[in-house]
Write a protein that holds these residues in place. Sequence first.
Motif, mmCIF file in Angstrom:
data_model
loop_
_atom_site.group_PDB
_atom_site.id
_atom_site.type_symbol
_atom_site.label_atom_id
_atom_site.label_comp_id
_atom_site.label_asym_id
_atom_site.label_seq_id
_atom_site.Cartn_x
_atom_site.Cartn_y
_atom_site.Cartn_z
ATOM 1 N N GLU A 145 -51.568 32.959 44.719
ATOM 2 C CA GLU A 145 -52.662 33.345 44.227
ATOM 3 C C GLU A 145 -53.029 32.345 43.122
ATOM 4 O O GLU A 145 -54.456 32.072 42.806
ATOM 5 C CB GLU A 145 -52.400 34.763 43.711
ATOM 6 N N MET A 146 -52.133 32.214 42.183
ATOM 7 C CA MET A 146 -52.247 31.301 41.159
ATOM 8 C C MET A 146 -52.767 29.778 41.335
ATOM 9 O O MET A 146 -53.877 29.366 41.082
ATOM 10 C CB MET A 146 -51.216 30.866 40.349
ATOM 11 N N ALA A 147 -52.428 29.354 42.715
ATOM 12 C CA ALA A 147 -52.688 28.114 43.323
ATOM 13 C C ALA A 147 -54.131 28.136 43.661
ATOM 14 O O ALA A 147 -55.011 27.408 43.306
ATOM 15 C CB ALA A 147 -51.807 27.650 44.289
ATOM 16 N N LYS A 148 -54.481 29.042 44.396
ATOM 17 C CA LYS A 148 -56.008 29.404 45.009
ATOM 18 C C LYS A 148 -56.705 29.664 43.701
ATOM 19 O O LYS A 148 -57.908 28.858 43.853
ATOM 20 C CB LYS A 148 -55.814 30.693 45.601
ATOM 21 N N LYS A 149 -56.453 30.238 42.740
ATOM 22 C CA LYS A 149 -57.316 30.469 41.535
ATOM 23 C C LYS A 149 -57.643 29.164 40.927
ATOM 24 O O LYS A 149 -58.849 28.651 40.428
ATOM 25 C CB LYS A 149 -56.621 31.383 40.367
ATOM 26 N N VAL A 150 -56.813 28.192 40.584
ATOM 27 C CA VAL A 150 -56.831 27.007 40.096
ATOM 28 C C VAL A 150 -57.825 26.230 40.708
ATOM 29 O O VAL A 150 -58.846 25.091 40.304
ATOM 30 C CB VAL A 150 -55.646 26.116 39.618
ATOM 31 N N TRP A 162 -42.260 25.253 41.064
ATOM 32 C CA TRP A 162 -42.965 24.178 40.694
ATOM 33 C C TRP A 162 -43.091 23.597 42.371
ATOM 34 O O TRP A 162 -44.112 23.183 42.865
ATOM 35 C CB TRP A 162 -42.216 23.096 40.238
ATOM 36 N N SER A 163 -41.783 23.644 43.243
ATOM 37 C CA SER A 163 -42.064 23.081 44.583
ATOM 38 C C SER A 163 -43.049 24.091 45.410
ATOM 39 O O SER A 163 -43.993 23.470 46.046
ATOM 40 C CB SER A 163 -40.799 23.216 45.433
ATOM 41 N N LYS A 164 -42.792 25.293 45.363
ATOM 42 C CA LYS A 164 -43.720 26.159 46.144
ATOM 43 C C LYS A 164 -45.098 26.131 45.498
ATOM 44 O O LYS A 164 -46.173 26.112 46.370
ATOM 45 C CB LYS A 164 -43.444 27.692 45.929
ATOM 46 N N PHE A 165 -45.467 26.032 44.203
ATOM 47 C CA PHE A 165 -46.897 25.965 43.814
ATOM 48 C C PHE A 165 -47.477 24.492 44.193
ATOM 49 O O PHE A 165 -48.632 24.552 44.708
ATOM 50 C CB PHE A 165 -46.724 25.659 42.114
ATOM 51 N N LEU A 166 -46.732 23.255 44.322
ATOM 52 C CA LEU A 166 -47.324 22.269 44.775
ATOM 53 C C LEU A 166 -47.671 22.388 46.287
ATOM 54 O O LEU A 166 -48.594 21.786 46.584
ATOM 55 C CB LEU A 166 -46.204 21.142 44.500
ATOM 56 N N LYS A 167 -46.740 23.076 46.967
ATOM 57 C CA LYS A 167 -47.007 23.233 48.411
ATOM 58 C C LYS A 167 -48.360 24.059 48.703
ATOM 59 O O LYS A 167 -49.188 23.584 49.601
ATOM 60 C CB LYS A 167 -45.809 23.623 49.183
ATOM 61 N N ARG A 206 -51.950 22.700 50.314
ATOM 62 C CA ARG A 206 -52.451 23.355 51.468
ATOM 63 C C ARG A 206 -53.961 23.987 51.118
ATOM 64 O O ARG A 206 -54.941 23.826 51.775
ATOM 65 C CB ARG A 206 -51.566 24.541 51.767
ATOM 66 N N SER A 207 -54.116 24.711 50.019
ATOM 67 C CA SER A 207 -55.324 25.289 49.618
ATOM 68 C C SER A 207 -56.394 24.199 49.226
ATOM 69 O O SER A 207 -57.455 24.292 49.428
ATOM 70 C CB SER A 207 -55.052 26.096 48.296
ATOM 71 N N ALA A 208 -55.933 23.068 48.485
ATOM 72 C CA ALA A 208 -56.720 22.174 48.130
ATOM 73 C C ALA A 208 -57.733 21.274 49.325
ATOM 74 O O ALA A 208 -58.696 21.046 49.411
ATOM 75 C CB ALA A 208 -56.238 21.184 47.163
ATOM 76 N N ALA A 209 -56.562 21.158 50.402
ATOM 77 C CA ALA A 209 -57.161 20.634 51.931
ATOM 78 C C ALA A 209 -58.169 21.453 52.446
ATOM 79 O O ALA A 209 -59.041 20.925 52.881
ATOM 80 C CB ALA A 209 -56.049 20.442 52.598
#
Length: 404
Positions: free
Chosen positions: A239-244, A281-286, A290-293
């Motif tokens: 969720e945090m990765a998607k938000k950023v 960090w590993s989970k966040f970067l993955k 995925r979300s950025a692509a």
Amino acid sequence: MHYENAKAKVEFTEKRIAKAKSPAKIAKLQKRLEKEQRKLAFWQKHLDNNTFPPVVFGGKKLFQERCKGNITREEWQEVRSNRYLSRGDKTKGGNLNTRIYEGQDQIYLDIAADPVQKGKSVRYNRITVPIYLAQKPSKKTGKINGINYRQMVLDYIKTGSAYQVEILRRDGKYYVHVSIEEEVPMPYNHKGAFGVDTNPDGLGVTQVDCLGQYRGSEWLGQGEWTYARTNRRDNRTCEMAKKVILQAKEKGYALAVEDLKFKNDKSVMAKFKRMSHSFVWSKFLKAVDRSAAREEVPILKVKPAFTSVIGILKYQHMYGIAVHEAAGYVIARRGLGFDHEKIPKMLLDKLVKKKPEFKQMTNWKQWSAVKKSVLAKIKKITKRKKVNSLVSWQIHRKNVLGIG
């Protein structure tokens, strides 16, 4: 890789023993060194004999439990035969042995089972079972929340492209994992960057324009990352990765992140092991990749060296921001190509004595030298035995620079 890591651990512990003064600490480190040397000898033996360590299907610990009679034969067989994997093939309709198809408003999995000899050819008995591809419709609107993975898989299968099917048995239930290739759109041309400093308890996010100028920052705290259950922590991380990612897309910016790699080549303390084990960090970067692509957001991965040091000593006081936001600022600038961070004139005049030799150093060595000088000054001011961190820099900044 295992041998190199084991060798590095032995060398690191030997250095710690040489520096240690307390007899009790030396005795503890000596025990650790003996254990690490046994591990190094284990890998050295396999290298010399050109062999590999034995592999136990089902796990070494459970195998030992079975040898002791602590688990039954049925439990051991359950662990050893609870997984089935079928690789896809585009030339054979996607997947020859496990086909997924839709019929009469139901999705089925067709599995090739026992081989049957029919003349000169071999045919397989097929087992067809209904399966459920999960989706989450909204209770209010009836629409799918987020991405409709069910429809995505069905549309992909119709193209005839290869897909992988994995069947897992857990507690008497069967789970099907389907892997497909997702088309990645081309990212847009960015106007700036969001720098993200990843920490065990949150993210420091800083906005930087195309000229490398500061345009705002925030701290996105996530205390749950350090104590929540695995599923909950993974969900919060995504969720945090998607938000950023969505914030960066709205601004037309790229996302700059640290290319972190924790090697298992240091004989670290239990406290660091606990922290790094739950570090997301590993989970966040993955999740970010995925979300950025999917959102067409460019990802800029940079080396993490000295991002926090530069942020604390150069930018934290300048912009009045937190430590992690200052580190995020350095990450964003580095992602945009501003790799060389000049030492501020005040730090240069007050902390560097041999300026000609200092100018011959690389940029990172210069910051390393400045950091050591600052720590030595703080140690002298506070009269402590050891100072390893720049946490108290803002408190002692004026005294260190002689401007108080």
